[in-house]
Design an enzyme around this catalytic site. Structure first.
Site, mmCIF file in Angstrom:
data_model
loop_
_atom_site.group_PDB
_atom_site.id
_atom_site.type_symbol
_atom_site.label_atom_id
_atom_site.label_comp_id
_atom_site.label_asym_id
_atom_site.label_seq_id
_atom_site.Cartn_x
_atom_site.Cartn_y
_atom_site.Cartn_z
ATOM 1 N N HIS A 174 6.834 1.636 -1.755
ATOM 2 C CA HIS A 174 5.640 2.352 -1.332
ATOM 3 C C HIS A 174 5.653 2.423 0.187
ATOM 4 C CE1 HIS A 174 1.620 3.591 -0.596
ATOM 5 N NE2 HIS A 174 1.160 2.391 -0.278
ATOM 6 N N CYS A 200 -2.431 2.996 -4.659
ATOM 7 C CA CYS A 200 -1.066 3.103 -4.147
ATOM 8 C C CYS A 200 -0.011 2.625 -5.137
ATOM 9 C CB CYS A 200 -0.934 2.325 -2.835
ATOM 10 S SG CYS A 200 -2.016 2.952 -1.528
ATOM 11 N N ASN A 239 1.014 7.032 4.844
ATOM 12 C CA ASN A 239 0.760 6.459 3.520
ATOM 13 C C ASN A 239 0.145 7.536 2.635
ATOM 14 O OD1 ASN A 239 -0.185 5.086 1.262
ATOM 15 N ND2 ASN A 239 -0.975 3.345 2.420
#
Length: 323
Positions: A250, A114, A280
């Site tokens: 993020h 990520c 996500n």
């Protein structure tokens, strides 16, 4: 004069299939309310059968090139952040290079889960500052739906597929925080925390594996580390929270996003939030959010932006840039 890596184009792509939270109620002991209250996620996109990470990346990249008014052969290099490349090798980046019709330069993948896009921006910035490249296409693209355990309600409802891309170009600045372009970066990792977020398979074990996560532990690390890396990058850039126009974090969990903003001393109306619509998307989430922020009219030329991300590794980092 100071050489800067300046964003001149942004684009994103999301697969056609939209999966609302209610769809998971058919197969899992979960609900729309349970997912929303814990993550802020309402829906996500899943790639179609046969649709690969390089396919998503190519479409986002082409849109970024179009916005920049450039052709693929105007680019010197491609840096693609992904943990879900099409094949073990060659790189998904080289596949994008071919699909775009770019017949020179170089392309490579970068894997920091990520945090991948922060790492990719930092590497692209270094290529430009060193003179190795004058224009770099930086992409984040993922098909995390391919590594989900559909029986694990704590993880499979959180992730989605997508891609985002930026075109960076070398331009001259004055060496001050008022310059457009990347002003500072900060990268970190700590392999001691591998077991709280990982995939339980891989090439050397001859298995594919599924994503595994200890959500409470990830949350515990996330807010503190994200705020710290953002502040460190801002200090390096010579800016403060008062100077920031937008935080583009993020997009993992709305509570992490809110907690990090509080720790940075910034109100939520200065945060670009897309997690509700995308879930996500790992390394794709920051470039997706940047592109959507531009599309919404939030992000404008000259705005000071802070991006920060944390992912498996643990790996985390931040980038300060002026749009």
């Amino acid at each position: 004069m100071t050489r800067r890596a300046v964003v001149i184009g942004a684009g994103h792509y999301l697969p056609e299939r939209v999966v609302e939270n209610a769809e998971f109620e058919k197969t899992l002991d979960t609900s729309d309310e349970w997912i929303r209250s814990r993550s802020g996620i309402e829906r996500r996109h899943f790639a179609a059968e046969g649709e690969t990470t390089s396919d998503l990346a190519t479409k986002a990249a082409q849109r970024a090139l179009d916005q920049a008014g450039l052709a693929a052969n105007d680019i010197d290099a491609i840096v693609l952040a992904t943990s879900t490349a099409d094949l073990t090798f060659p790189s998904a980046a080289s596949m994008v290079q071919a699909k775009l019709g770019m017949d020179h330069g170089f392309a490579f993948d970068l894997q920091a889960v990520c945090a991948g896009f922060a790492y990719a921006l930092t590497n692209a910035n270094a290529l430009i500052l060193s003179g190795q490249a004058s224009r770099v296409l930086v992409i984040g693209a993922e098909t995390f739906s391919r590594i989900m355990d559909w029986n694990d309600r704590s993880t499979c409802v959180l992730f989605g597929d997508g891609a985002g891309a930026l075109v960076l170009e070398a331009q001259e600045g004055n060496g001050t925080p008022e310059d457009r372009g990347i002003l500072a970066t900060d990268l970190n990792s700590d392999g001691r925390h591998k077991d709280i977020l990982y995939v339980d398979g891989g090439i050397s074990t001859q298995t594919t594996g599924f994503l595994r996560m200890q959500g409470k532990e990830v949350f515990r690390h996330a807010v503190e580390k994200l705020a710290a890396t953002a502040v460190k990058a801002m200090d390096s850039a010579g800016v403060s929270s008062e100077d920031v126009d937008w935080v583009v974090p993020h997009q993992a969990n709305i509570r992490i996003i809110q907690g990090t903003a509080r720790k940075m001393g910034l109100p939520m109306d200065k945060v670009v939030v897309t997690v509700q619509d995308h879930g996500n998307t790992s390394a794709a989430s920051i470039p997706l959010a940047l592109s959507v922020g531009v599309e919404r009219g939030q992000i404008k030329k000259g705005d000071l932006i802070v991006t920060e991300a944390i992912g498996g590794g643990l790996a985390w980092g931040a980038v300060v840039l002026r749009w």
